[in-house]
Design an enzyme around this catalytic site. Structure first.
Site, mmCIF file in Angstrom:
data_model
loop_
_atom_site.group_PDB
_atom_site.id
_atom_site.type_symbol
_atom_site.label_atom_id
_atom_site.label_comp_id
_atom_site.label_asym_id
_atom_site.label_seq_id
_atom_site.Cartn_x
_atom_site.Cartn_y
_atom_site.Cartn_z
ATOM 1 N N LYS A 233 0.833 -1.207 0.000
ATOM 2 C CA LYS A 233 0.000 0.000 0.000
ATOM 3 C C LYS A 233 0.864 1.253 0.000
ATOM 4 C CE LYS A 233 -3.728 -0.107 2.654
ATOM 5 N NZ LYS A 233 -5.052 0.060 2.024
ATOM 6 N N ARG B 274 -3.529 2.891 8.422
ATOM 7 C CA ARG B 274 -3.786 1.594 7.780
ATOM 8 C C ARG B 274 -2.547 0.739 7.735
ATOM 9 N NH1 ARG B 274 -8.270 2.261 3.925
ATOM 10 N NH2 ARG B 274 -8.913 4.436 3.977
ATOM 11 N N GLY C 37 -7.704 -7.524 4.176
ATOM 12 C CA GLY C 37 -8.562 -7.513 5.364
ATOM 13 C C GLY C 37 -7.997 -8.212 6.582
ATOM 14 N N MET D 34 -5.332 -7.377 8.456
ATOM 15 C CA MET D 34 -4.766 -6.537 9.510
ATOM 16 C C MET D 34 -5.641 -5.296 9.717
ATOM 17 S SD MET D 34 -0.760 -7.038 8.769
ATOM 18 C CE MET D 34 -0.915 -6.479 7.117
ATOM 19 N N ARG E 197 -2.833 -1.827 -6.313
ATOM 20 C CA ARG E 197 -2.008 -3.019 -6.129
ATOM 21 C C ARG E 197 -2.298 -3.969 -7.281
ATOM 22 N NH1 ARG E 197 -5.536 -5.192 -1.010
ATOM 23 N NH2 ARG E 197 -7.425 -5.506 -2.186
ATOM 24 N N HIS F 36 -15.224 -9.222 0.435
ATOM 25 C CA HIS F 36 -14.153 -10.042 1.003
ATOM 26 C C HIS F 36 -14.213 -11.463 0.445
ATOM 27 C CE1 HIS F 36 -12.503 -12.741 4.125
ATOM 28 N NE2 HIS F 36 -11.536 -11.834 4.137
ATOM 29 N N SER G 266 17.787 -42.223 -15.378
ATOM 30 C CA SER G 266 16.560 -41.517 -15.002
ATOM 31 C C SER G 266 16.511 -41.499 -13.483
ATOM 32 C CB SER G 266 15.343 -42.243 -15.570
ATOM 33 O OG SER G 266 14.182 -41.563 -15.147
ATOM 34 N N CYS H 210 12.154 -39.094 -13.171
ATOM 35 C CA CYS H 210 10.804 -39.648 -13.305
ATOM 36 C C CYS H 210 10.106 -39.794 -11.964
ATOM 37 C CB CYS H 210 10.826 -40.965 -14.064
ATOM 38 S SG CYS H 210 11.754 -42.246 -13.210
ATOM 39 N N TYR I 80 15.574 -34.002 -19.798
ATOM 40 C CA TYR I 80 14.112 -33.912 -19.716
ATOM 41 C C TYR I 80 13.634 -34.181 -18.293
ATOM 42 C CZ TYR I 80 14.056 -38.989 -19.459
ATOM 43 O OH TYR I 80 14.249 -40.268 -19.048
HETATM 44 C C1 PEP Z 1 11.024 -43.376 -8.072
HETATM 45 O O1 PEP Z 1 11.424 -44.121 -7.174
HETATM 46 O O2 PEP Z 1 11.225 -42.168 -8.091
HETATM 47 C C2 PEP Z 1 10.227 -43.915 -9.194
HETATM 48 C C3 PEP Z 1 9.874 -43.148 -10.191
HETATM 49 O O3 PEP Z 1 9.840 -45.205 -9.097
HETATM 50 P P1 PEP Z 1 8.609 -45.710 -8.229
HETATM 51 O O4 PEP Z 1 7.872 -44.522 -7.772
HETATM 52 O O5 PEP Z 1 7.817 -46.590 -9.118
HETATM 53 O O6 PEP Z 1 9.312 -46.447 -7.133
#
Ligand code: PEP
Ligand code: MG
Length: 902
Positions: A25, A95, A104, A106, A339, A460, A776, A846, A866
């Site tokens: 503010k 304020r 709202g 404070m 704001r 609100h 991975s 993964c 990735y």
């Molecule tokens: C992991 O362990 O991160 C994985 C992807 O395998 P899972 O979750 O199947 O054990």
């Protein structure tokens, strides 16, 4: 250190950049003053002062008194008025305002500076007795409750009694005498409760108010709001002391809230609510239903034009949608706040895309304007279009204002507290209130949706719900809510607590019962913006999908391949031909209970065609994209029945003695299955399982190739911790693949790699990469094994580890957001060592972290190729990957600037 910053008469000591110090503010007021907008003069006491005050047992810094006095004199000079004076008195508002908006949460005190003397002067100078005494009673009420902490209800009770005595219904009908009488009563009550007179000295009033605002930083509702919104690292609240302007001096005055664009749709229309002859918080409190800006434009065309100018100036200046508060006092416009406005997720996308197209911001900035939650919330439900109109007409209870879109169904509940209790029991609830106030945020947060009987789109309830993308209907005036009996009656129908109702936030409707909901189509701006993220990001985004159906969904979400296909998920259910599920189950169970290699092979042969069909389906969907298939991972006992009845049934079905099954199940039992006979260890013991799976993959790939599909299989071995382990598995994999290719006369290119999901694997990654063509990171298991936290059980105590109010040991649940300090080090090490051995090593993630914003940014930083996320989180990963690039560029530029300035 400087604690007080002045603004007024076109000049300001602070600026819009100083949010951390001046609060949102204060920074906004300074900036608006600088760019020439009409802002009442005043000064801001910094958040640093709040920090000092709270850390030093409620003592102010030494220099503060002098600074406040100096700035007060300056304010009196600029306004040509004096606080508490017997002639032409200055009144101020006090304020709160922190660096992050906490609507709202404070405290605010208005009309400060009034006392027995100045109220008479105000009456004379405005020639309006009634107005002056109304202002005074408001001040006495606010001061008594906010600064002293007297009970609000008891003061309100006196107001009600006074109106009853005078036989008036609305506050606007109370004459000056009524307000004067009420002030007397309030003061008497004050004396009774505190044994002191109500303070007459305006300076004493001011210091009381400053302290109360600082205290409100730690009020329970403010602390809860910060916890829910994950606001951390702020110093405290600033205090803004500003000349009062009045929107309640007559029909040529008023007060309003407006947005530079429509916060619901994101459309470029000027949007807002205005209340004639009203003061300050009346609009936000949602007690009276306001008029729209276009109606105001007809009544006050000159003011409307000035407001339009402010709209344009502010949006261009801040390069984002602004939420502004203003007051009109006797035909003069004053801007009281600006704001960055909260908006619905759909509006967030539309505004970001429109602003980039208008040239107001760059595409990169547009990408940074979106949060992961905005994407998730786009998938919020609507009333299913299949629901018959007649059914809806029958169920319709009431119509209100469509404050926040989406739809929600739940059990009606009338207090925030009970909403929280019911939600804890697993109930879906809809919070039904006359209006909401900041105390209700806990209950609002757990509710599926919120409906209020009063208020407009800036009430609100509407503002808070919009920030969360939570369905909300306000101004539903037909709702006759009776809190004591926990029920609401609407045109003769009665809904009691626990009865289901459904809200349609798009149309502003309330329905009786549970109406079917469905997930909406994505707005156009979504795909535009997501296409921008794809151009910006450097890291690929794949998906974790085990079926052709999920793979298709993931492709729609923009996945560029599969990063993890958990083959065992196919063992229990046939997603394409559900009637075959039982057959699959039996085949896998037969394989597990087999007591010889031959028996096992026979069972595996039955499984082969199922797996081949699964892989073929996935390859077809992922035509041209890589597909990582992981061989069997979980401990085998997960697949066999544990109770006697089921074991007998299985024995009957596969034609073996039940005792054989029981013995086998007993054999498979492990004290610590997560650390036991699982992952690639199964394939080391039972190579025939690996052989069947590799055969299924390569046969499916060949079939797909013959059908003209481009297949890029990547065969992944889980839970590896040693080079030799992987070498054995890779040799076996190649042997089978070569054999299958020889049989068919077709060649298939494929990769062999491993998951890195054990600390040892990360540590010896250099050696493992001699065999692995890709890594991975399985960060679910890597987190589990690095931190020694069971991923299945840690949920029982982890909340305490994360809760700042409890132990506060971890900033986040490490299974949700990667533990960069610990697990992250292993990942860095693993990549570094792996690539030292094999420079073109492909690296991905993964674990669940592949769909978490902060973790994806980390994956970008450490140079992964990735990330892989579940289908619905693919867009979140695409966005985070692009934001990582934008943030990296920005910090590189900042470093460069710093370098040249030295
Ligand atoms: C992991 O362990 O991160 C994985 C992807 O395998 P899972 O979750 O199947 O054990
Ligand atoms: Mg794992």
């Amino acid at each position: 250190m400087k604690y007080v910053y002045f603004f007024g008469a076109g000049k300001a000591e602070g600026s819009g950049e100083m949010k951390e110090v001046l609060g949102g503010k204060g920074a906004g007021l300074a900036e608006m003053t600088r760019i020439g907008l009409p802002v009442p003069a005043g000064f801001t006491i910094s958040a640093e002062c709040c920090d000092y005050y709270l850390k030093h047992h409620r003592k102010y810094p030494k220099a503060l008194a002098q600074e406040v006095n100096k700035n007060l004199s300056r304010l009196e000079k600029v306004t040509k008025k004096k606080l508490g004076a017997a002639e032409n008195p200055l009144l101020v508002s006090v304020r709160s305002g922190s660096a992050r908006s906490m609507p709202g949460m404070m405290e605010t005190i208005l009309n400060l500076g009034l006392n027995a003397r100045s109220v008479e002067a105000l009456a004379r100078s405005t020639n309006n007795d009634r107005f002056a005494w109304d202002a005074y009673r408001r001040f006495v009420q606010m001061y008594s409750t906010v600064v002293i902490g007297l009970p609000k209800e008891e003061l309100e009770e006196r107001l009600r009694a006074m109106k009853l005595r005078r036989r008036v219904k609305d506050d606007t009908q109370v004459p000056a005498e009524g307000w004067r009488e009420l002030v007397g009563e309030y003061k008497k009550f004050f004396k009774q409760k505190t044994s002191k007179d109500f303070p007459e000295d305006p300076e004493e009033q001011l210091w009381g108010a400053i302290g109360a605002v600082f205290e409100s930083w730690n009020a329970e509702k403010a602390v809860t709001y910060r916890r829910v919104e994950r606001i951390t690292g702020l110093l405290g609240t600033a205090v803004n002391v500003m000349q009062m302007v009045f929107g309640n001096t007559g029909e040529n005055s008023g007060t309003g809230v407006c947005f530079t664009r429509d916060p619901s749709t994101g459309g470029k229309t000027f949007y807002g609510d205005f209340l004639l002859n009203a003061q300050g918080e009346d609009v936000v409190a949602g007690i009276r239903t306001p008029m729209h800006l276009d109606e105001m434009s007809k009544r006050m065309p000159k003011i409307y034009r000035q407001l339009e100018r402010a709209r344009n100036l502010l949006e261009t200046h801040y390069r984002d949608m602004q939420d502004m508060e203003f007051t009109v006092e006797d035909g003069t416009l004053y801007m009281l706040q600006t704001r960055t406005g909260k908006r619905t997720p759909a509006a967030t996308f539309r505004m970001a895309v429109d602003m980039a197209k208008e040239g107001l911001i760059t595409k990169e900035e547009a990408v940074t304007r979106i949060k992961a939650e905005d994407i998730e919330r786009l998938f919020y439900p609507v009333i299913d279009p299949q629901v018959a109109r007649e059914e809806l007409a029958k169920r319709k209870l009431a119509t209100g204002i469509n404050a926040v879109p989406g739809a929600a169904a739940g059990k009606a509940v009338f207090t925030a507290e009970e909403a929280e209790a019911m939600a804890r029991n697993g109930d879906k609830v809809i919070l039904v209130r006359r209006e909401t106030s900041p105390e209700d945020v806990g209950g609002m947060y757990v509710a599926q949706g919120i409906v209020t009987a009063t208020g407009g789109k800036t009430s609100h309830a509407a503002v808070v719900a919009r920030g969360w993308g939570k369905c909300c209907v306000v101004g539903c005036e037909d709702l006759d809510i009776d809190y004591p009996s926990k029920s609401v009656s609407v045109n003769g129908r009665v809904i009691r607590q626990g009865d289901w109702i459904t809200l349609d936030g798009n149309e502003g409707l309330v329905y009786e019962g549970q109406v079917k909901l469905s997930v909406p189509e994505l707005p156009e701006a979504f795909s535009t913006l997501m296409a921008w993220t794809d151009k910006i990001r450097k890291i690929g985004v794949r998906t974790n999908a085990d079926t052709p159906h999920d793979a298709r969904k993931a492709r729609e979400m923009g996945a560029e391949g599969i990063g993890l296909c958990r083959t065992e998920h196919m063992f229990f259910k046939d997603f394409e031909q559900p009637e075959k599920s039982i057959e699959r189950q039996l085949a896998i169970q037969e394989m597990i209970v087999a007591d010889s290699v031959d028996a096992r092979r026979k069972a595996l042969e039955k499984l082969l065609p199922f797996q081949r069909r699964d892989f073929l389906g996935i390859f077809k969907v992922m035509d041209g994209y890589p597909v990582t298939i992981r061989l069997i991972d979980p401990p085998l006992h997960e697949f066999v029945p544990h109770d006697r009845d089921q074991q007998e049934e299985l024995a009957r079905k596969i034609g073996v003695d039940v005792e054989v099954i029981a013995r086998r199940v007993e054999q498979l039992k492990e004290a610590n299955p997560m650390l036991g006979h699982r992952g690639c260890r199964l394939a080391i013991t039972y190579p025939e399982i690996l052989e069947m799976q590799v055969r299924a993959i390569i046969e499916a790939a060949i079939e797909a190739k013959k059908a003209g599909i481009k297949v890029l299989p990547e065969i992944m071995h889980p839970l590896v911790f040693a080079r030799k382990e992987l070498q054995i598995l890779a040799d076996a994999t190649r042997r089978v693949a070569d054999q299958v290719m020889k049989e068919s006369g077709e060649k298939i290119g494929y990769l062999i790699g491993t998951m890195i999901e054990l600390p040892r694997a990360a540590l010896v990654a250099g050696e493992i990469a001699e065999v692995a063509e890709f890594f991975s990171f399985g960060t679910n298991d890597l987190t589990q094994t690095t931190m020694g936290l069971s991923r299945d059980d840690a949920g029982r105590f982890l909340p305490d580890y994360v809760d700042e109010k409890k132990a506060g040991i971890l900033p986040e649940d490490p299974f949700q957001s990667l533990d960069i300090a610990g697990v992250g080090q292993l990942i860095r090490w693993g990549i570094e060592r792996g690539r030292a051995t094999r420079p073109d090593l492909k690296v991905g993630i993964c674990g669940e972290h592949g769909g978490d914003s902060a973790s994806v940014k980390f994956c970008h930083q450490v140079g992964m190729n990735y990330v892989s996320a579940s289908p619905f989180r693919v867009p979140v990963a695409r966005l985070a990957a692009a934001q990582a690039v934008v943030e990296e560029n920005a910090s590189r530029k900042a470093k460069k600037r710093k370098g040249t300035s030295h």
